[in-house]
Scaffold this active site. Structure first.
Site, PDB file in Angstrom:
ATOM      1  CG  ASP A  93      -0.381  -0.077   2.519  1.00  0.00           C
ATOM      2  OD1 ASP A  93       0.848  -0.254   2.612  1.00  0.00           O
ATOM      3  OD2 ASP A  93      -1.132   0.052   3.516  1.00  0.00           O
ATOM      4  CB  SER A  94       4.585   1.687  -0.135  1.00  0.00           C
ATOM      5  OG  SER A  94       4.811   0.520  -0.896  1.00  0.00           O
ATOM      6  CG  ASP A 149       0.547  -3.859   2.328  1.00  0.00           C
ATOM      7  OD1 ASP A 149       0.533  -4.572   3.343  1.00  0.00           O
ATOM      8  OD2 ASP A 149       1.505  -3.126   2.009  1.00  0.00           O
ATOM      9  CE  LYS A 203       3.288  -5.862   3.988  1.00  0.00           C
ATOM     10  NZ  LYS A 203       2.852  -4.680   4.757  1.00  0.00           N
ATOM     11  CD  GLU A 250       0.610  -1.450   7.926  1.00  0.00           C
ATOM     12  OE1 GLU A 250       0.344  -0.653   8.852  1.00  0.00           O
ATOM     13  OE2 GLU A 250       1.046  -1.076   6.822  1.00  0.00           O
ATOM     14  CD  GLU A 267       8.009  -0.313   7.563  1.00  0.00           C
ATOM     15  OE1 GLU A 267       7.083  -1.068   7.189  1.00  0.00           O
ATOM     16  OE2 GLU A 267       8.176   0.836   7.119  1.00  0.00           O
TER      17      GLU A 267
HETATM   18  O1  KIV Z   1       3.633  -1.091   1.638  1.00  0.00           O
HETATM   19  C1  KIV Z   1       4.787  -1.515   1.613  1.00  0.00           C
HETATM   20  O2  KIV Z   1       5.514  -1.268   0.660  1.00  0.00           O
HETATM   21  C2  KIV Z   1       5.254  -2.306   2.750  1.00  0.00           C
HETATM   22  C3  KIV Z   1       6.685  -2.578   2.997  1.00  0.00           C
HETATM   23  C4  KIV Z   1       6.944  -3.688   3.912  1.00  0.00           C
HETATM   24  C5  KIV Z   1       7.702  -2.400   2.018  1.00  0.00           C
HETATM   25  O3  KIV Z   1       4.456  -2.716   3.515  1.00  0.00           O
END
Ligand code: KIV
Length: 253
Positions: free
Chosen positions: A34-35, A73, A103, A105, A171
């Site tokens: 989600d970056s 993400d 993924k 968080e 992270e």
């Molecule tokens: O969103 C992202 O790019 C991440 C990182 C771990 C690189 O979650």
């Protein structure tokens, strides 16, 4: 790979041509992070990123990748309401997006994580600095420096492993803490700003390519300078167009 002591290489990707190159290069996991929000879409951080935006970029990536695992993400507020919402959104990344897993968080939404895993969708955990909580954390800072913070991250990592996550991103935590967690867990730990002792590393593709307008985090390494290369190419193009040197006869019908 962890038991064979082979380090796992992970990079983000948000588009088809980049994902094609990563897959051809033998990357192990492509993360549609989600970056994409701050790296590609011009948001200040990852918080505004929507399900639709993540799906759009996921489809572009999965159309390109045939060897690597593709993990996506789950964006902010796509899994926090309840386990049903989390499973419903995770399943869209698999069925519509063509991804292999998601993924999530933090270690707060363990019930949602379990529900997704029970349905057959692999989940990657993410602890330490979790960008979706930047407002609560109060900025981009290393996590786990105090004994209490470190203990909480270790406990969270164990809880996530017990819940069934196949892998854990750590992270911005001290290298020694990351080492302890990597040695404690049987699942692979992928570090980003977490030192050299993790089972693998992940970085944002634009950071390693020097193709970013947001500056580089301390933990990233620039392997080339695409920003400068693109500027040079564009300046040459503008000069050729203005000088009548492009198109040449070889570009004309
Ligand atoms: O969103 C992202 O790019 C991440 C990182 C771990 C690189 O979650």
């Amino acid at each position: 790979m962890k038991s064979a002591r082979k380090k796992i290489a992970v990079l983000t990707s948000y588009d088809h041509p980049t994902a094609t190159i990563l897959d051809e290069s033998g990357i192990d996991i492509v993360l549609v992070g989600d970056s994409v929000g701050n790296v590609i879409l011009g948001y200040e951080n990852t918080i505004p990123v929507t399900m639709d935006e993540m799906l759009h970029h996921t489809k572009a990536v999965t159309r390109a990748v045939s060897n690597a695992m593709v993990i996506v993400d789950m964006p902010f507020m796509s899994y926090q309401l309840n386990p049903e919402q989390a499973l419903s959104n995770a399943s869209r990344f698999i069925k519509e997006g063509g991804a292999n897993g998601v993924k999530i968080e933090g270690d707060i939404y363990i019930d949602s994580i379990k529900k997704i895993i029970e349905a057959g969708i692999p989940v990657m955990g993410h602890l330490g600095f979790t960008p979706q909580l930047v407002n609560q954390i109060g900025g981009y800072r290393v996590q786990g420096r105090s004994a209490d913070e470190a203990k909480a991250i270790i406990e969270g990592a164990k809880d996530l492993e017990k819940a069934g996550v196949f892998c854990l991103v750590l992270e911005m935590v001290p290298a020694l803490l990351a080492r302890r967690i990597s040695e404690t867990l049987s699942i692979p730990v992928i570090g980003i700003g977490a030192g050299p002792h993790c089972d693998g590393q992940v970085l944002v593709i634009n950071d390693i390519l020097g193709f970013s307008v947001n500056g580089m985090p301390k933990f990233a390494k620039k392997y080339t300078d695409l920003h400068a290369e693109i500027k040079k190419a564009v300046a040459n193009y503008i000069s050729d167009v203005r000088g009548g040197r492009f198109p040449g006869s070889e570009h004309s019908f």
